[in-house]
Design an enzyme around this catalytic site. Structure first.
Site, PDB file in Angstrom:
ATOM      1  N   ASP A 143      14.784 -12.352  -5.989  1.00 25.60           N
ATOM      2  CA  ASP A 143      13.598 -12.269  -6.827  1.00 25.60           C
ATOM      3  C   ASP A 143      13.246 -10.823  -7.169  1.00 25.60           C
ATOM      4  OD1 ASP A 143      13.582 -14.966  -6.532  1.00 25.60           O
ATOM      5  OD2 ASP A 143      11.962 -15.019  -5.061  1.00 25.60           O
ATOM      6  N   GLY A 144      13.517  -9.889  -6.249  1.00 26.65           N
ATOM      7  CA  GLY A 144      13.231  -8.489  -6.528  1.00 26.65           C
ATOM      8  C   GLY A 144      14.048  -7.936  -7.683  1.00 26.65           C
TER       9      GLY A 144
ATOM     10  N   ASN B 128       3.963  12.435 -25.532  1.00 27.10           N
ATOM     11  CA  ASN B 128       4.578  13.734 -25.361  1.00 27.10           C
ATOM     12  C   ASN B 128       5.735  13.634 -24.395  1.00 27.10           C
ATOM     13  OD1 ASN B 128       3.297  13.393 -22.941  1.00 27.10           O
ATOM     14  ND2 ASN B 128       1.589  14.758 -23.416  1.00 27.10           N
TER      15      ASN B 128
ATOM     16  N   ASP C  92     -10.219  -6.897   3.134  1.00 26.68           N
ATOM     17  CA  ASP C  92      -9.048  -6.028   3.109  1.00 26.68           C
ATOM     18  C   ASP C  92      -8.583  -5.693   1.706  1.00 26.68           C
ATOM     19  OD1 ASP C  92      -9.050  -5.900   5.811  1.00 26.68           O
ATOM     20  OD2 ASP C  92      -7.341  -7.240   6.128  1.00 26.68           O
TER      21      ASP C  92
END
Length: 527
Positions: free
Chosen positions: A230-231, A328, A379
């Site tokens: 999946d990565g 740029n 968290d």
């Protein structure tokens, strides 16, 4: 190089019994998708609709509502009638819907997407694809399938293959490595891949390379093949910050939730895709941009100074700010330019705001289309796409959403409250996330697990749905692939089945005599 050469067609999907397969009206032979036609009479709703359309056609009255094409006799064809009726009645409200004789939805040019039947999304090529990008994960076990695929694409399909420049620097694919400086294990692996290396070196001069962060691949790639997990697919999505070519992901990783294809017969599968026989899942992405506190001050000063400039200079400056290509040398080619000149990034899974290494709880304010909604004390927060709902969001307690559902999922991370549940909001709205003024610490933000940055007091993160989804090619179809991934990857609803009553009665009948004898012996023993 050639530009992106794919399109998406909507094929009819009848709701009643079907028979012989027919092609989509208006599609050619190569890009046609199989569909079934209706083999009976129309129902009452269809008859009323046909009479209404025929009456409008005979009277010459025009209508702004969409509808099927009419035949010479003023009626709609059977397959177009079924197609139009289902997409209007079963899938979602039409963007041109009319309510009663007077009311209708006001036309809006800022429409994000048009909802359609997911089963009707199929791939078609309006010209033959010539360039393919092959992305592999960094693993020695992927070398053999990678070389086999590249060799087949170059020699058999005569395609231009793009690979990452880091592939040419792989020591296992080079013959000029000083083995005496390497470990004994590496020398053994290097010798094991001698045959694979020789095959790759024969193709090396025919490959086109690129480097992430330096080369822009926009409108250069027709087709993407991912070899990994999946990565690898997330990395391919990150390379294209605008339109993404169709992605075909092969399972060579650990989980494989987003990789439905197997490498056993890749020749047949890739050929089917190149011929246009494939279903697509349009995986929506999130467009995220960070607005710094100092940037807003500079923008206000810039606007004030623009009022003092001549009219033609103001137009020139405004055109440069709104042009994505007016960057740029410090502008990254993988980042798009958002509204107001802020750089944006597109994510496929999620954007995460967390408290980082700080021991204090995060205090995050959430605004929806400029209106304050709530504050998160805990968290952190996860803002994910339906594709990312089965990743970090599911681990944090959120529901799993099919990738074809147009939505944004907001999930708190360990909230300091028992009533804060994950919510699903409509796609297209803009979320503004900022640090509360009374928060004890700053927060960290990451995009698909990358580009970790600090979010200070006064900064804000803007998140909305991108108009550039990831067209993921399905091995079967949109529904089967997703539920197979749930069952195989996450073991969704996998449990031991309860025995039915017939099986229990059979067990009772087979052991009834033994049970009665034992019961009589127990009574005698007790006496």
């Amino acid at each position: 190089m050639s530009s992106s050469s794919y399109n998406i067609i909507k094929c009819p999907n009848p709701t009643t019994k079907t028979s012989a397969a027919q092609s989509v009206p208006g599609a050619n032979g190569g890009g046609s998708a199989g569909a079934s036609s209706h083999c009976g009479n129309y129902d009452e709703h269809d008859n009323k609709l046909i009479n209404l359309i025929s009456a409008r056609h005979n009277n010459g009255s025009a209508s702004s509502a969409p509808g099927p094409g009419l035949l010479a006799n003023g009626t709609a064809s059977d397959i177009e009638m079924r197609w139009w009726w289902r997409t209007r009645s079963l899938n979602a409200p039409s963007p041109f819907q009319q309510f009663g004789p007077c009311g209708r939805i006001m036309k809006n040019s800022a429409m994000v997407m048009q909802i359609q039947d997911p089963a009707s999304q199929r791939l078609t090529w309006y010209k033959p694809p010539l360039t393919v990008l092959v992305i592999k994960k960094k693993d020695s076990q992927v070398l053999l399938p990678f070389v086999q695929l590249v060799e087949w694409l170059v020699q058999e399909k005569n395609m231009v293959v793009w690979v990452e420049s880091a592939v040419l620097e792989d020591k296992l694919l080079r013959d000029d490595v000083r083995l005496e400086q390497e470990s004994a294990k590496f020398r053994m692996v290097h010798e094991y891949y001698t045959g694979v290396r020789s095959r790759f070196l024969a193709l090396r001069e025919k490959l086109v390379t690129f480097k992430d962060g330096r080369d822009d691949l926009t409108d250069r790639i027709d087709f993407i093949v991912c070899l990994g997990g999946d990565g690898t697919l997330l990395y391919a999505s990150q390379l294209f910050q605008q339109s993404v070519p169709p992605v075909m992901a092969f399972y060579l990783g650990s989980l494989g939730f987003l990789t439905p294809f197997q490498c056993d017969n890749f020749q047949e599968q890739v050929t089917n895709v190149l011929e246009g026989h494939a279903a697509l899942t349009l995986r929506s992405r999130l467009r995220c941009s960070i607005h710094r506190k100092g940037d807003r001050r500079r923008e206000s000063l810039q606007q004030a100074s623009n009022l003092l400039k001549p009219h033609f200079q103001r137009q020139s400056n405004f055109g440069d700010a709104g042009n994505p290509k007016a960057c740029n040398n410090n502008c990254s080619p993988s980042s798009a330019q958002g509204a107001g000149g802020h750089s944006s990034i597109l994510v496929l899974n999620e954007v995460v705001i967390n408290r980082g290494p700080s021991p204090y709880l995060s205090n995050i304010d959430i605004f929806l289309d400029g209106k304050y909604i709530t504050s998160v004390q805990g968290d952190g927060l996860i803002v994910s796409t339906p594709t990312g709902s089965t990743a970090y969001a599911a681990a944090a307690g959120a529901s799993m959403i099919h990738p074809s559902v147009p939505a944004i999922l907001v999930t708190p991370i360990c909230p300091h409250s028992l009533s804060f549940r994950p919510i699903v909001i409509p796609a297209g709205v803009e979320l503004k996330i900022s640090i509360s003024p009374d928060s004890r610490n700053t927060s960290r933000v990451s995009f698909d697990g990358r580009n970790d940055q600090e979010l200070n007091h006064g900064d804000s993160l803007r998140v909305t749905t991108s108009i550039y989804p990831v067209p993921s090619i399905c091995a079967q179809d949109q529904i089967s692939d997703w539920f197979d991934s749930l069952a195989e990857g996450l073991h969704w609803n996998v449990r031991k089945r309860q025995k039915c009553l017939d099986e229990l009665s059979d067990l009772t009948a087979s052991g009834s005599e033994d049970t009665l004898d034992e019961f009589d012996s127990l009574k005698i023993h007790d006496a």
